[in-house]
Design a protein around this motif. Sequence first.
Motif, PDB file in Angstrom:
ATOM      1  N   THR A   1     -21.014  81.754   5.456  1.00 28.22           N
ATOM      2  CA  THR A   1     -19.639  82.315   4.664  1.00 28.22           C
ATOM      3  C   THR A   1     -18.724  81.935   5.545  1.00 28.22           C
ATOM      4  OG1 THR A   1     -20.023  84.394   5.513  1.00 28.22           O
ATOM      5  CG2 THR A   1     -21.410  84.046   3.533  1.00 28.22           C
ATOM      6  N   GLN A   2     -17.558  82.118   4.886  1.00 27.39           N
ATOM      7  CA  GLN A   2     -16.202  82.092   5.412  1.00 27.39           C
ATOM      8  C   GLN A   2     -15.947  83.315   6.457  1.00 27.39           C
ATOM      9  OE1 GLN A   2     -12.848  80.876   3.092  1.00 27.39           O
ATOM     10  NE2 GLN A   2     -11.182  82.095   4.513  1.00 27.39           N
ATOM     11  N   SER A   3     -16.392  84.423   5.878  1.00 26.20           N
ATOM     12  CA  SER A   3     -15.993  85.638   6.621  1.00 26.20           C
ATOM     13  C   SER A   3     -16.951  85.635   8.056  1.00 26.20           C
ATOM     14  CB  SER A   3     -16.406  86.934   5.802  1.00 26.20           C
ATOM     15  OG  SER A   3     -17.816  86.776   5.507  1.00 26.20           O
ATOM     16  N   LYS A   4     -18.140  85.137   8.059  1.00 24.73           N
ATOM     17  CA  LYS A   4     -19.183  85.177   8.990  1.00 24.73           C
ATOM     18  C   LYS A   4     -18.513  84.141  10.064  1.00 24.73           C
ATOM     19  CE  LYS A   4     -23.437  86.403   7.178  1.00 24.73           C
ATOM     20  NZ  LYS A   4     -25.010  86.041   6.581  1.00 24.73           N
ATOM     21  N   PHE A   5     -17.937  82.994   9.658  1.00 23.57           N
ATOM     22  CA  PHE A   5     -17.206  82.191  10.632  1.00 23.57           C
ATOM     23  C   PHE A   5     -16.076  82.721  11.203  1.00 23.57           C
ATOM     24  CE2 PHE A   5     -13.871  78.853  10.314  1.00 23.57           C
ATOM     25  CZ  PHE A   5     -14.226  78.351  11.742  1.00 23.57           C
ATOM     26  N   ILE A   6     -15.203  83.379  10.518  1.00 27.71           N
ATOM     27  CA  ILE A   6     -13.987  84.246  11.094  1.00 27.71           C
ATOM     28  C   ILE A   6     -14.422  84.900  12.158  1.00 27.71           C
ATOM     29  CG2 ILE A   6     -12.037  85.353  10.579  1.00 27.71           C
ATOM     30  CD1 ILE A   6     -11.807  84.288   7.855  1.00 27.71           C
TER      31      ILE A   6
ATOM     32  N   ARG B   1     -21.542  76.421  18.120  1.00 26.87           N
ATOM     33  CA  ARG B   1     -20.844  76.077  16.986  1.00 26.87           C
ATOM     34  C   ARG B   1     -19.306  76.228  17.041  1.00 26.87           C
ATOM     35  NH1 ARG B   1     -24.422  78.853  12.178  1.00 26.87           N
ATOM     36  NH2 ARG B   1     -25.880  77.366  11.778  1.00 26.87           N
ATOM     37  N   ILE B   2     -18.983  77.224  17.411  1.00 29.52           N
ATOM     38  CA  ILE B   2     -17.292  77.451  17.805  1.00 29.52           C
ATOM     39  C   ILE B   2     -16.748  76.536  19.051  1.00 29.52           C
ATOM     40  CG2 ILE B   2     -15.726  79.334  18.319  1.00 29.52           C
ATOM     41  CD1 ILE B   2     -16.826  79.597  15.781  1.00 29.52           C
ATOM     42  N   LYS B   3     -17.673  76.503  19.961  1.00 26.49           N
ATOM     43  CA  LYS B   3     -17.024  75.583  21.104  1.00 26.49           C
ATOM     44  C   LYS B   3     -17.050  74.180  20.434  1.00 26.49           C
ATOM     45  CE  LYS B   3     -18.617  78.257  25.185  1.00 26.49           C
ATOM     46  NZ  LYS B   3     -19.301  77.922  26.257  1.00 26.49           N
ATOM     47  N   TYR B   4     -18.080  73.645  19.725  1.00 24.99           N
ATOM     48  CA  TYR B   4     -17.893  72.423  19.369  1.00 24.99           C
ATOM     49  C   TYR B   4     -16.946  72.132  18.256  1.00 24.99           C
ATOM     50  CZ  TYR B   4     -19.545  68.303  16.423  1.00 24.99           C
ATOM     51  OH  TYR B   4     -19.800  67.083  15.421  1.00 24.99           O
ATOM     52  N   LEU B   5     -16.373  72.947  17.383  1.00 24.49           N
ATOM     53  CA  LEU B   5     -15.402  72.915  16.501  1.00 24.49           C
ATOM     54  C   LEU B   5     -14.038  72.886  17.424  1.00 24.49           C
ATOM     55  CD1 LEU B   5     -14.515  72.636  13.716  1.00 24.49           C
ATOM     56  CD2 LEU B   5     -14.399  75.360  13.627  1.00 24.49           C
ATOM     57  N   VAL B   6     -13.925  73.680  18.188  1.00 24.31           N
ATOM     58  CA  VAL B   6     -12.653  74.175  18.890  1.00 24.31           C
ATOM     59  C   VAL B   6     -12.385  72.507  19.701  1.00 24.31           C
ATOM     60  CG1 VAL B   6     -11.600  75.091  21.068  1.00 24.31           C
ATOM     61  CG2 VAL B   6     -12.624  76.662  19.227  1.00 24.31           C
ATOM     62  N   ASN B   7     -13.448  72.000  20.431  1.00 22.30           N
ATOM     63  CA  ASN B   7     -13.322  70.688  20.937  1.00 22.30           C
ATOM     64  C   ASN B   7     -12.921  69.751  19.965  1.00 22.30           C
ATOM     65  OD1 ASN B   7     -13.516  68.940  23.306  1.00 22.30           O
ATOM     66  ND2 ASN B   7     -15.316  68.279  22.175  1.00 22.30           N
TER      67      ASN B   7
ATOM     68  N   PRO C   1      -6.986  65.214  15.534  1.00 22.66           N
ATOM     69  CA  PRO C   1      -5.979  65.837  14.575  1.00 22.66           C
ATOM     70  C   PRO C   1      -6.335  65.923  13.188  1.00 22.66           C
ATOM     71  CG  PRO C   1      -5.087  64.042  15.864  1.00 22.66           C
ATOM     72  CD  PRO C   1      -6.503  63.897  16.197  1.00 22.66           C
ATOM     73  N   GLN C   2      -7.267  65.241  12.775  1.00 22.12           N
ATOM     74  CA  GLN C   2      -7.575  65.474  11.308  1.00 22.12           C
ATOM     75  C   GLN C   2      -8.241  66.765  10.828  1.00 22.12           C
ATOM     76  OE1 GLN C   2      -9.032  63.061  13.257  1.00 22.12           O
ATOM     77  NE2 GLN C   2     -11.396  62.791  12.705  1.00 22.12           N
ATOM     78  N   TYR C   3      -8.760  67.371  12.068  1.00 23.29           N
ATOM     79  CA  TYR C   3      -9.351  68.567  11.770  1.00 23.29           C
ATOM     80  C   TYR C   3      -8.374  69.661  11.319  1.00 23.29           C
ATOM     81  CZ  TYR C   3     -14.029  66.730  13.194  1.00 23.29           C
ATOM     82  OH  TYR C   3     -14.990  66.147  13.174  1.00 23.29           O
ATOM     83  N   LEU C   4      -7.342  69.540  11.866  1.00 18.21           N
ATOM     84  CA  LEU C   4      -6.258  70.623  11.459  1.00 18.21           C
ATOM     85  C   LEU C   4      -5.881  70.565  10.194  1.00 18.21           C
ATOM     86  CD1 LEU C   4      -3.881  69.695  14.659  1.00 18.21           C
ATOM     87  CD2 LEU C   4      -5.253  71.775  14.512  1.00 18.21           C
ATOM     88  N   LYS C   5      -6.284  69.637   9.392  1.00 16.39           N
ATOM     89  CA  LYS C   5      -5.861  69.354   7.970  1.00 16.39           C
ATOM     90  C   LYS C   5      -6.873  70.200   7.008  1.00 16.39           C
ATOM     91  CE  LYS C   5      -3.543  65.054   8.526  1.00 16.39           C
ATOM     92  NZ  LYS C   5      -3.543  63.401   8.318  1.00 16.39           N
ATOM     93  N   TYR C   6      -8.044  70.310   7.517  1.00 16.84           N
ATOM     94  CA  TYR C   6      -9.064  71.213   6.654  1.00 16.84           C
ATOM     95  C   TYR C   6      -8.832  72.547   6.369  1.00 16.84           C
ATOM     96  CZ  TYR C   6     -11.713  66.943   6.779  1.00 16.84           C
ATOM     97  OH  TYR C   6     -11.909  65.313   6.595  1.00 16.84           O
ATOM     98  N   LYS C   7      -9.379  73.102   5.258  1.00 20.15           N
ATOM     99  CA  LYS C   7      -9.291  74.448   5.028  1.00 20.15           C
ATOM    100  C   LYS C   7     -10.340  75.152   5.658  1.00 20.15           C
ATOM    101  CE  LYS C   7      -8.265  73.414   0.314  1.00 20.15           C
ATOM    102  NZ  LYS C   7      -8.451  73.577  -1.285  1.00 20.15           N
ATOM    103  N   ILE C   8     -10.099  76.673   5.765  1.00 23.35           N
ATOM    104  CA  ILE C   8     -11.063  77.322   6.895  1.00 23.35           C
ATOM    105  C   ILE C   8     -12.340  77.093   6.352  1.00 23.35           C
ATOM    106  CG2 ILE C   8     -11.561  79.635   7.819  1.00 23.35           C
ATOM    107  CD1 ILE C   8      -9.033  78.355   9.017  1.00 23.35           C
ATOM    108  N   VAL C   9     -12.524  77.231   4.986  1.00 27.10           N
ATOM    109  CA  VAL C   9     -13.978  77.195   4.367  1.00 27.10           C
ATOM    110  C   VAL C   9     -14.535  75.952   4.646  1.00 27.10           C
ATOM    111  CG1 VAL C   9     -13.074  76.409   2.221  1.00 27.10           C
ATOM    112  CG2 VAL C   9     -15.164  77.933   2.224  1.00 27.10           C
ATOM    113  N   SER C  10     -13.773  74.751   4.822  1.00 31.99           N
ATOM    114  CA  SER C  10     -14.504  73.604   5.025  1.00 31.99           C
ATOM    115  C   SER C  10     -14.926  73.580   6.223  1.00 31.99           C
ATOM    116  CB  SER C  10     -13.382  72.514   4.753  1.00 31.99           C
ATOM    117  OG  SER C  10     -13.221  72.391   3.463  1.00 31.99           O
ATOM    118  N   LEU C  11     -14.196  73.967   7.474  1.00 32.67           N
ATOM    119  CA  LEU C  11     -14.626  74.259   8.701  1.00 32.67           C
ATOM    120  C   LEU C  11     -15.895  74.832   8.995  1.00 32.67           C
ATOM    121  CD1 LEU C  11     -10.834  74.492  10.321  1.00 32.67           C
ATOM    122  CD2 LEU C  11     -12.382  72.468  10.472  1.00 32.67           C
TER     123      LEU C  11
END
Length: 465
Positions: free
Chosen positions: A431-436, A401-407, A413-423
């Motif tokens: 949950t956002q905490s598990k993602f972080i 998941r993280i590698k896919y998102l980082v890529n 560039p549009q992904y830079l505009k999203y909130k952390i919870v949306s990502l």
Amino acid sequence: MNIADSLYSASEEPYFKAKSLMLSAALLQEAGEVKQAVEYAVKAGEICKNSNDRVQSAEIYGFLATQFRRLKLYSQSTSYIQKTSEKAGQIEDTKVRSRIFGLIAQENANYEIDQKHYKKAILLIEKSQVYFREKNTNQALFLASNERLLGDCFYYLAEYDKALSHYTLASGLLEKFQDNFLKGFIYSGISAVYIKKKEIKKAKTYIGFAQKIADKTQYLDLKKQIYKTSQEYYALEKNFEKFSQLKIKEDALTEVIAEKKNFFINNEQTSLINENEKLQNNNIILILASVCILLILSAMLFFYYKRNHSEKSGNLPREVILSNKILANTKISENSKTLSPQVELKILKKLETFENSIMFTQKNISLSSLSIYCCTNVKYLSIVINSHKQKDFNNYINELRIKYLVNKIRKEPQYLKYKIVSLAEFVGFSTQSKFIEAFKKEMSVTPSAFIKSIKEQQLTDRIHT
């Protein structure tokens, strides 16, 4: 319907037969003929099994998921969503795959709206929008559909300015399209907002637009929605005669829709009861047979063990007997972890296909569901992941998941505009905490710090340019 039936009769290839059946199913669904719509879609699905068309199968399963959700038969709907996800994960065309996953997220959002979980629905719609922003056929139509849902969510949350903003954006996206039921729902939504804001003239204008579309369509749910919004308008205008007329129309239409749905649900329940009765009868026979076999085997094993035990224990010291038992258990344990090279290779190939899909972004992915996808059992799959990926299942999924998102963040560039919870929601974290936590484990920085560094790098690159 006549034209659609003629297309089915004239079609020779399975693809076109299924396509014509789905055209009929869509028309029947608009007219509230739920039973027939589902029957046509199921028939189309059976044809697709032979053609092995993953895209068409995914679309059909998605349609069925929607129908069962509208009937509030949520277990059946969830089952078809799972089937849609499995087929979508096997689609090679990335744009088509994104469209299907966008529709899955949209369908899940509709479920949350049904449950009145509007904030959850908003996150799912934002996730769906990311998929739909990939350049697809009818991209504007898909984006507009989601903007309309966002408008609905904010309306129910009493955030009327936000609701109006999304409805207006949806209307703009459909500007070049002919009038259709989606436009009708959008106009009805805009009118409902203006009613809440007590802007009577604007409300009346959009009620007129919506009513014009409703008069041309057989879409019963749209007609019902407009009758309801119109009642609110006439109540605000204190025109109780018009209000009463529309209330009678809405009640009559509600009864028709409910009758059609209940007819289908009752048939479904009857079918399930009959199937359960058959299964229960078969199960009773199987249980009785199993008990008899177990009793016979137990008796045979008891006498065999008693004879062997008396022979061996008389000749061997107690320590040797105990040692033999430990050795035997160790061999069993080792054998349970041993896979044949063929089985191991088969699982690895399936995992490779899985990693090249985006199935790992689905929230409900589990070791059990992945083992079904890999055509193996949970134990073997766990062994392969541990030995070849050097991590357990949860960390393996998190890494993908993280590698896919980082890529995505680096390339789009549009992904830079999203909130952390949306990502977090986008790649399947609950949950956002598990993602972080997972992001920091893989990248050694938090998502916010990573995004900030990418933005700074982009700024530096622009300055140098």
